[in-house]
Design an enzyme around this catalytic site. Sequence first.
Site, PDB file in Angstrom:
ATOM      1  N   ARG A 101       0.883  -1.180   0.000  1.00  0.00           N
ATOM      2  CA  ARG A 101       0.000   0.000   0.000  1.00  0.00           C
ATOM      3  C   ARG A 101       0.909   1.214   0.000  1.00  0.00           C
ATOM      4  O   ARG A 101       1.699   1.395   0.931  1.00  0.00           O
ATOM      5  CB  ARG A 101      -0.902  -0.020   1.244  1.00  0.00           C
ATOM      6  CG  ARG A 101      -1.630   1.266   1.494  1.00  0.00           C
ATOM      7  CD  ARG A 101      -2.720   1.145   2.539  1.00  0.00           C
ATOM      8  NE  ARG A 101      -3.873   0.433   2.010  1.00  0.00           N
ATOM      9  CZ  ARG A 101      -5.071   0.392   2.590  1.00  0.00           C
ATOM     10  NH1 ARG A 101      -5.276   1.018   3.724  1.00  0.00           N
ATOM     11  NH2 ARG A 101      -6.058  -0.269   2.048  1.00  0.00           N
ATOM     12  N   HIS A 128      -7.417   0.800  -6.245  1.00  0.00           N
ATOM     13  CA  HIS A 128      -7.564  -0.133  -5.121  1.00  0.00           C
ATOM     14  C   HIS A 128      -8.177  -1.430  -5.681  1.00  0.00           C
ATOM     15  O   HIS A 128      -9.324  -1.769  -5.384  1.00  0.00           O
ATOM     16  CB  HIS A 128      -8.449   0.496  -4.049  1.00  0.00           C
ATOM     17  CG  HIS A 128      -8.344  -0.156  -2.701  1.00  0.00           C
ATOM     18  ND1 HIS A 128      -7.508  -1.232  -2.444  1.00  0.00           N
ATOM     19  CD2 HIS A 128      -8.973   0.115  -1.526  1.00  0.00           C
ATOM     20  CE1 HIS A 128      -7.635  -1.574  -1.164  1.00  0.00           C
ATOM     21  NE2 HIS A 128      -8.507  -0.784  -0.595  1.00  0.00           N
ATOM     22  N   GLN A 131      -9.780  -4.171  -3.431  1.00  0.00           N
ATOM     23  CA  GLN A 131     -11.121  -3.767  -2.982  1.00  0.00           C
ATOM     24  C   GLN A 131     -12.142  -4.051  -4.083  1.00  0.00           C
ATOM     25  O   GLN A 131     -13.235  -4.566  -3.821  1.00  0.00           O
ATOM     26  CB  GLN A 131     -11.108  -2.265  -2.648  1.00  0.00           C
ATOM     27  CG  GLN A 131     -12.453  -1.723  -2.210  1.00  0.00           C
ATOM     28  CD  GLN A 131     -12.892  -2.266  -0.866  1.00  0.00           C
ATOM     29  OE1 GLN A 131     -12.164  -2.204   0.095  1.00  0.00           O
ATOM     30  NE2 GLN A 131     -14.105  -2.818  -0.801  1.00  0.00           N
ATOM     31  N   ASP A 219     -17.600   6.424  -1.081  1.00  0.00           N
ATOM     32  CA  ASP A 219     -16.348   6.315  -0.316  1.00  0.00           C
ATOM     33  C   ASP A 219     -16.136   7.669   0.361  1.00  0.00           C
ATOM     34  O   ASP A 219     -16.836   8.652   0.054  1.00  0.00           O
ATOM     35  CB  ASP A 219     -15.192   5.976  -1.296  1.00  0.00           C
ATOM     36  CG  ASP A 219     -13.843   5.795  -0.605  1.00  0.00           C
ATOM     37  OD1 ASP A 219     -13.816   5.615   0.638  1.00  0.00           O
ATOM     38  OD2 ASP A 219     -12.807   5.837  -1.304  1.00  0.00           O
ATOM     39  N   CYS A 259     -16.503   0.931   0.739  1.00  0.00           N
ATOM     40  CA  CYS A 259     -15.272   0.163   0.988  1.00  0.00           C
ATOM     41  C   CYS A 259     -14.859   0.190   2.449  1.00  0.00           C
ATOM     42  O   CYS A 259     -14.143  -0.705   2.891  1.00  0.00           O
ATOM     43  CB  CYS A 259     -14.148   0.682   0.097  1.00  0.00           C
ATOM     44  SG  CYS A 259     -13.775   2.423   0.375  1.00  0.00           S
ATOM     45  N   ARG A 287     -13.301  -9.174   1.406  1.00  0.00           N
ATOM     46  CA  ARG A 287     -11.906  -8.794   1.150  1.00  0.00           C
ATOM     47  C   ARG A 287     -10.984 -10.002   1.327  1.00  0.00           C
ATOM     48  O   ARG A 287     -10.025 -10.177   0.590  1.00  0.00           O
ATOM     49  CB  ARG A 287     -11.485  -7.656   2.093  1.00  0.00           C
ATOM     50  CG  ARG A 287     -12.124  -6.291   1.825  1.00  0.00           C
ATOM     51  CD  ARG A 287     -11.713  -5.728   0.473  1.00  0.00           C
ATOM     52  NE  ARG A 287     -10.286  -5.724   0.315  1.00  0.00           N
ATOM     53  CZ  ARG A 287      -9.479  -4.744   0.708  1.00  0.00           C
ATOM     54  NH1 ARG A 287      -9.979  -3.650   1.230  1.00  0.00           N
ATOM     55  NH2 ARG A 287      -8.170  -4.826   0.517  1.00  0.00           N
TER      56      ARG A 287
HETATM   57  N1   CP Z   1     -11.264  -0.727   2.448  1.00  0.00           N
HETATM   58  C1   CP Z   1      -9.995  -0.735   2.898  1.00  0.00           C
HETATM   59  O1   CP Z   1      -9.021  -0.835   2.157  1.00  0.00           O
HETATM   60  O2   CP Z   1      -9.891  -0.616   4.246  1.00  0.00           O
HETATM   61  P1   CP Z   1      -8.525  -0.410   5.040  1.00  0.00           P
HETATM   62  O3   CP Z   1      -7.983   0.943   4.665  1.00  0.00           O
HETATM   63  O4   CP Z   1      -8.906  -0.501   6.483  1.00  0.00           O
HETATM   64  O5   CP Z   1      -7.573  -1.494   4.635  1.00  0.00           O
HETATM   65  N1  NVA Z   2     -10.236   6.334  -0.954  1.00  0.00           N
HETATM   66  C1  NVA Z   2      -9.804   5.884   0.349  1.00  0.00           C
HETATM   67  C2  NVA Z   2     -10.002   4.427   0.463  1.00  0.00           C
HETATM   68  C3  NVA Z   2      -9.622   3.838   1.801  1.00  0.00           C
HETATM   69  C4  NVA Z   2      -9.803   2.340   1.838  1.00  0.00           C
HETATM   70  C5  NVA Z   2      -8.355   6.261   0.577  1.00  0.00           C
HETATM   71  O1  NVA Z   2      -7.553   6.157  -0.351  1.00  0.00           O
HETATM   72  O2  NVA Z   2      -8.019   6.686   1.688  1.00  0.00           O
END
Ligand code: CP
Ligand code: NVA
Length: 306
Positions: A101, A128, A131, A219, A259, A287
């Site tokens: 990430r 993502h 997701q 989101d 999400c 997930r």
């Molecule tokens: N939806 C998602 O990616 O959640 P986290 O940021 O908690 O991993």
């Molecule tokens: N769009 C959000 C998703 C978190 C799972 C972010 O990037 O923070």
Amino acid sequence: MEGKSIMRSFLEVDDLTVGELHRVLDLCLDSNPPKVLEGEGVALVFEKPSNRTRNSMEMAVFQLGGHPVYIRGEELGFDKRESVEDAVSTLSGYYKCIAARVFDHKTLERMAQVELCPIVNLLSDTGHPMQALADVITLVKEYGDINGKSLAFIGDGNNVFRSLAMAAGMLGAEIRFAGPSDYRLSEIDKDRLAAVDVKVNEFDFAQDAADGANIVYTDVWTSMGQESEMEERKRAFEAFTVDSNLMGSTSSDAVFLHCLPAHRGEEVTAEVIDGPKSRVWSQSENRMHAARGLLAWLLAEGQENE
Ligand code: CP
Ligand code: NVA
């Protein structure tokens, strides 16, 4: 070249063909796929916080017979302590796969270019895809087939929307978007979606996008890394809260997805996210099933010689 071995990574949904996406989804829906990680490890690198992604990946690796190792981004210090390439070359000596990430998607591209082990995107500024796999398996479990279903994404045209539009669109869903004009997908993003035959129908008003929709998705308005823009974003998005009134204009079988993490009272009301149309808890559980299926495919069939 025939017989040439290529290292495949999963940085975005369109790294898969439509046929491969269907195969991955089959593996996601299989609770006992081949134990492709027996005696092997997977590195999970996080430059940003996580609940769902970290925990679902750890459990998926375990269920595939492997050992997950969580590594904070600061520990590796990409391009500070050592280059991205040197860090990946080292990790690839220990691990069968590296999942990460990151703030900047280019970091993932550089990781993948090392070509010593497959790289998996666990969220970047642009996408993502893990997701999105969970989102589409949630919808496949709900409807059987999402070909022809209409999905209305309300709010920020962000990383989650981009990957979701790709996955759901590649499965034949109609993709609608409503959000402020300054927060939509770029023309480059739309061209990339068009390359996999996905078109986004954009609306100025949430009500128009939600009209008769089968799926409503939202989101957060401020993603990780955008915290300095929070107040400006709250003002920009104030007409784009998913509430009961909006859900009232959807199809009678409509479901609500998010999400997570969610901010009740901002992008969605408590009444909707905690209400009967919400599927957010099966979506978050999915997930883990998505992670297991993707890894089972990527580390075996996905690496077969061309
Ligand atoms: N939806 C998602 O990616 O959640 P986290 O940021 O908690 O991993
Ligand atoms: N769009 C959000 C998703 C978190 C799972 C972010 O990037 O923070």
